[in-house]
Motif scaffolding. Structure first.
Motif, mmCIF file in Angstrom:
data_model
loop_
_atom_site.group_PDB
_atom_site.id
_atom_site.type_symbol
_atom_site.label_atom_id
_atom_site.label_comp_id
_atom_site.label_asym_id
_atom_site.label_seq_id
_atom_site.Cartn_x
_atom_site.Cartn_y
_atom_site.Cartn_z
ATOM 1 N N ASN A 188 0.945 -1.116 -0.094
ATOM 2 C CA ASN A 188 -0.107 0.014 0.109
ATOM 3 C C ASN A 188 0.863 1.265 0.111
ATOM 4 O O ASN A 188 1.550 1.716 0.901
ATOM 5 C CB ASN A 188 -0.854 0.136 1.184
ATOM 6 C CG ASN A 188 -1.918 0.843 1.188
ATOM 7 O OD1 ASN A 188 -2.116 1.893 0.496
ATOM 8 N ND2 ASN A 188 -2.789 0.979 2.153
ATOM 9 N N ASP A 189 1.167 1.847 -0.970
ATOM 10 C CA ASP A 189 2.211 2.781 -1.245
ATOM 11 C C ASP A 189 2.231 3.960 -0.477
ATOM 12 O O ASP A 189 1.644 4.900 -1.022
ATOM 13 C CB ASP A 189 2.280 3.066 -3.038
ATOM 14 C CG ASP A 189 3.664 3.654 -3.381
ATOM 15 O OD1 ASP A 189 4.278 4.022 -2.541
ATOM 16 O OD2 ASP A 189 3.880 3.317 -4.455
ATOM 17 N N SER A 190 2.682 4.094 0.437
ATOM 18 C CA SER A 190 2.627 5.154 1.549
ATOM 19 C C SER A 190 3.390 6.450 0.821
ATOM 20 O O SER A 190 3.073 7.669 1.139
ATOM 21 C CB SER A 190 3.269 4.816 2.740
ATOM 22 O OG SER A 190 4.624 4.407 2.948
ATOM 23 N N ALA A 191 4.465 5.961 -0.033
ATOM 24 C CA ALA A 191 5.410 7.031 -0.454
ATOM 25 C C ALA A 191 4.645 7.970 -1.645
ATOM 26 O O ALA A 191 4.465 9.135 -1.596
ATOM 27 C CB ALA A 191 6.519 6.371 -1.243
ATOM 28 N N GLU A 192 3.799 6.902 -2.310
ATOM 29 C CA GLU A 192 2.926 7.593 -3.517
ATOM 30 C C GLU A 192 1.820 8.386 -2.900
ATOM 31 O O GLU A 192 1.372 9.599 -3.210
ATOM 32 C CB GLU A 192 2.663 6.555 -4.375
ATOM 33 C CG GLU A 192 1.811 7.033 -5.626
ATOM 34 C CD GLU A 192 2.497 8.059 -6.594
ATOM 35 O OE1 GLU A 192 1.670 8.745 -7.498
ATOM 36 O OE2 GLU A 192 3.591 8.404 -6.414
ATOM 37 N N LYS A 193 1.231 8.055 -1.878
ATOM 38 C CA LYS A 193 0.110 8.687 -1.041
ATOM 39 C C LYS A 193 0.646 9.793 -0.831
ATOM 40 O O LYS A 193 -0.057 10.953 -0.845
ATOM 41 C CB LYS A 193 -0.489 7.723 -0.250
ATOM 42 C CG LYS A 193 -1.488 6.689 -0.605
ATOM 43 C CD LYS A 193 -1.839 5.838 0.576
ATOM 44 C CE LYS A 193 -2.932 4.968 -0.113
ATOM 45 N NZ LYS A 193 -3.728 4.246 1.288
ATOM 46 N N GLY A 194 1.596 9.859 -0.017
ATOM 47 C CA GLY A 194 2.235 11.238 0.663
ATOM 48 C C GLY A 194 2.608 12.307 -0.510
ATOM 49 O O GLY A 194 2.325 13.383 -0.318
ATOM 50 N N HIS A 195 3.060 11.610 -1.449
ATOM 51 C CA HIS A 195 3.360 12.721 -2.866
ATOM 52 C C HIS A 195 2.252 13.122 -3.162
ATOM 53 O O HIS A 195 2.241 14.423 -3.489
ATOM 54 C CB HIS A 195 4.190 11.755 -3.620
ATOM 55 C CG HIS A 195 4.124 12.568 -5.240
ATOM 56 N ND1 HIS A 195 3.411 11.740 -6.223
ATOM 57 C CD2 HIS A 195 4.671 13.644 -5.592
ATOM 58 C CE1 HIS A 195 3.851 12.431 -7.444
ATOM 59 N NE2 HIS A 195 4.352 13.682 -6.971
ATOM 60 N N ILE A 196 1.095 12.328 -3.679
ATOM 61 C CA ILE A 196 -0.022 12.994 -4.182
ATOM 62 C C ILE A 196 -0.801 13.956 -3.270
ATOM 63 O O ILE A 196 -1.255 15.010 -3.536
ATOM 64 C CB ILE A 196 -1.130 11.655 -4.450
ATOM 65 C CG1 ILE A 196 -0.283 11.042 -5.716
ATOM 66 C CG2 ILE A 196 -2.451 12.276 -4.752
ATOM 67 C CD1 ILE A 196 -0.374 11.624 -6.762
ATOM 68 N N ILE A 197 -0.769 13.609 -1.684
ATOM 69 C CA ILE A 197 -1.604 14.494 -0.934
ATOM 70 C C ILE A 197 -0.731 15.619 -0.967
ATOM 71 O O ILE A 197 -1.626 16.961 -0.834
ATOM 72 C CB ILE A 197 -1.508 13.686 0.405
ATOM 73 C CG1 ILE A 197 -2.609 12.625 0.345
ATOM 74 C CG2 ILE A 197 -2.250 14.697 1.432
ATOM 75 C CD1 ILE A 197 -2.318 11.719 1.631
ATOM 76 N N ALA A 198 0.625 15.835 -0.701
ATOM 77 C CA ALA A 198 1.171 17.108 -0.594
ATOM 78 C C ALA A 198 1.175 17.821 -1.855
ATOM 79 O O ALA A 198 0.789 19.016 -2.030
ATOM 80 C CB ALA A 198 2.604 16.834 -0.514
ATOM 81 N N LYS A 199 1.252 17.194 -2.990
ATOM 82 C CA LYS A 199 1.037 18.025 -4.522
ATOM 83 C C LYS A 199 -0.674 18.480 -4.604
ATOM 84 O O LYS A 199 -0.499 19.499 -4.929
ATOM 85 C CB LYS A 199 1.315 16.980 -5.583
ATOM 86 C CG LYS A 199 1.366 17.777 -6.971
ATOM 87 C CD LYS A 199 1.949 16.795 -7.872
ATOM 88 C CE LYS A 199 2.209 17.789 -9.162
ATOM 89 N NZ LYS A 199 3.106 16.704 -10.207
ATOM 90 N N MET A 200 -1.606 17.839 -4.269
ATOM 91 C CA MET A 200 -2.792 18.323 -4.307
ATOM 92 C C MET A 200 -2.921 19.472 -3.215
ATOM 93 O O MET A 200 -3.416 20.429 -3.570
ATOM 94 C CB MET A 200 -3.604 17.318 -4.009
ATOM 95 C CG MET A 200 -4.120 16.335 -4.928
ATOM 96 S SD MET A 200 -5.160 14.865 -4.295
ATOM 97 C CE MET A 200 -6.672 15.888 -4.098
ATOM 98 N N ALA A 201 -2.241 19.423 -2.100
ATOM 99 C CA ALA A 201 -2.586 20.467 -0.877
ATOM 100 C C ALA A 201 -2.001 21.695 -1.442
ATOM 101 O O ALA A 201 -2.538 22.875 -1.337
ATOM 102 C CB ALA A 201 -1.869 19.915 0.222
ATOM 103 N N VAL A 202 -0.511 21.526 -1.991
ATOM 104 C CA VAL A 202 0.036 22.655 -2.472
ATOM 105 C C VAL A 202 -0.589 23.464 -3.640
ATOM 106 O O VAL A 202 -0.802 24.858 -3.725
ATOM 107 C CB VAL A 202 1.566 22.323 -2.711
ATOM 108 C CG1 VAL A 202 2.114 23.831 -3.280
ATOM 109 C CG2 VAL A 202 2.353 21.959 -1.513
#
Length: 303
Positions: free
Chosen positions: A254-268
């Protein structure tokens, strides 16, 4: 964050923060981030979100305590016109439609259950004599579930079993235990089951790696010489090490790295431009699902 003691959600948090640092430079803006833990209390989390709103944060990312009870958070965000990115605990679709600035980042639980089942099917087909410890043609199994009412736990449990039996493999359930994603609880539950079914547990399906590792702790402490198959979900580093050592059968990354990347990019993107970046393709303009990956003894994946 719903809780600070969940290794997987902490991995997501860590990856969000790392990516925010990167995007601060890329977008040329100053990013201030704050993390609050709700200690599994939805009431406390509601207050924390309201505090973020009162302090003027541009975007709020929420790992819900109770996926069925997001109303207070949604109404507060809607009144303040602040976007919310929910993650890893999927709320009901109708709730997500209540405000046009609500989003969800997660993964399809059906996919993880199916891959868990495939790991078991491949192991049984390759070495049935080794897996079927009592040679009765039936695989005796234990299910370790995450928590009552959690969408991933419910779906993952059902689909994993349906996938295995759908391949013609006979299963006999010896136990179905709630362990709340907790390693110690899983160890306690499996220890109790071992006392009732000594040497006859042939498969342990765990909704996550934390509980899978707790099951392994129980088996080791109990002195079980021939380990049953243990299959988890998430791809925690320790679980992958156990797979490499032959102590676990597999897990589902369950790709936590990709989830973190997507959440951060969406947030910014939402904070700077008021919209999700164009290169993030959302399903129904609301959802981003990160694919799962199989990790077993034959397909080792190193993060």
């Amino acid at each position: 964050m719903y809780n600070e003691f969940d290794p997987f959600t902490e991995d997501i948090r860590h990856n969000i923060e790392e990516n925010l640092i990167k995007y601060q430079e890329e977008y040329g803006v100053e990013i201030t981030s704050t993390v609050s833990y709700a200690g599994k209390s939805q009431f406390l989390q509601n207050d924390q979100v309201q505090d973020f709103i009162d302090k003027g944060y541009d975007v709020i990312c929420v790992n819900l305590v109770d996926r069925t009870d997001p109303s207070v958070i949604i109404e507060a965000a809607k009144a303040a016109d602040i976007p919310i990115i929910f993650f890893n605990r999927e709320l009901v679709e109708d709730d997500l439609k209540r405000f046009n600035k609500l989003y969800y980042v997660g993964a399809h639980p059906e996919e993880s259950g199916k891959i868990q089942g495939q790991i078991v099917i491949e192991a049984v087909n390759d070495r049935m004599d080794e897996v079927d410890l009592n040679h009765d043609g039936v695989i005796q199994y234990v299910m370790l579930e995450g928590e009552p009412g959690h969408q991933d736990a419910i779906v993952r449990s059902r689909v994993s079993v349906d996938t295995i039996t759908g391949a013609g493999i006979q299963l006999e359930r010896l136990g179905d235990e709630i362990a709340n994603w907790d390693r110690q609880q899983a160890q306690t539950k499996v220890t109790s089951l071992l006392a009732g079914y000594p040497r006859h547990i042939e498969l342990i399906l765990a909704n996550d790696d934390n509980m899978a590792l707790g099951a392994l702790d129980a088996l080791t402490s109990y002195g079980v010489q021939t380990l049953p198959m243990i299959v988890g979900v998430n791809g925690q580093e320790e679980a992958i090490d156990m797979i490499q050592d032959g102590l676990m059968e597999g897990t589902v990354l369950n790709d936590s790295a990709e989830k973190g990347h997507i959440i951060a990019k969406m947030a910014v993107g939402l904070g700077v431009y008021g919209k999700v970046p164009a290169d993030i393709s959302l399903y129904n303009n609301k959802y981003y699902y990160v694919p799962y990956r199989k990790v077993d003894r034959n397909s080792y994946y190193s993060q």
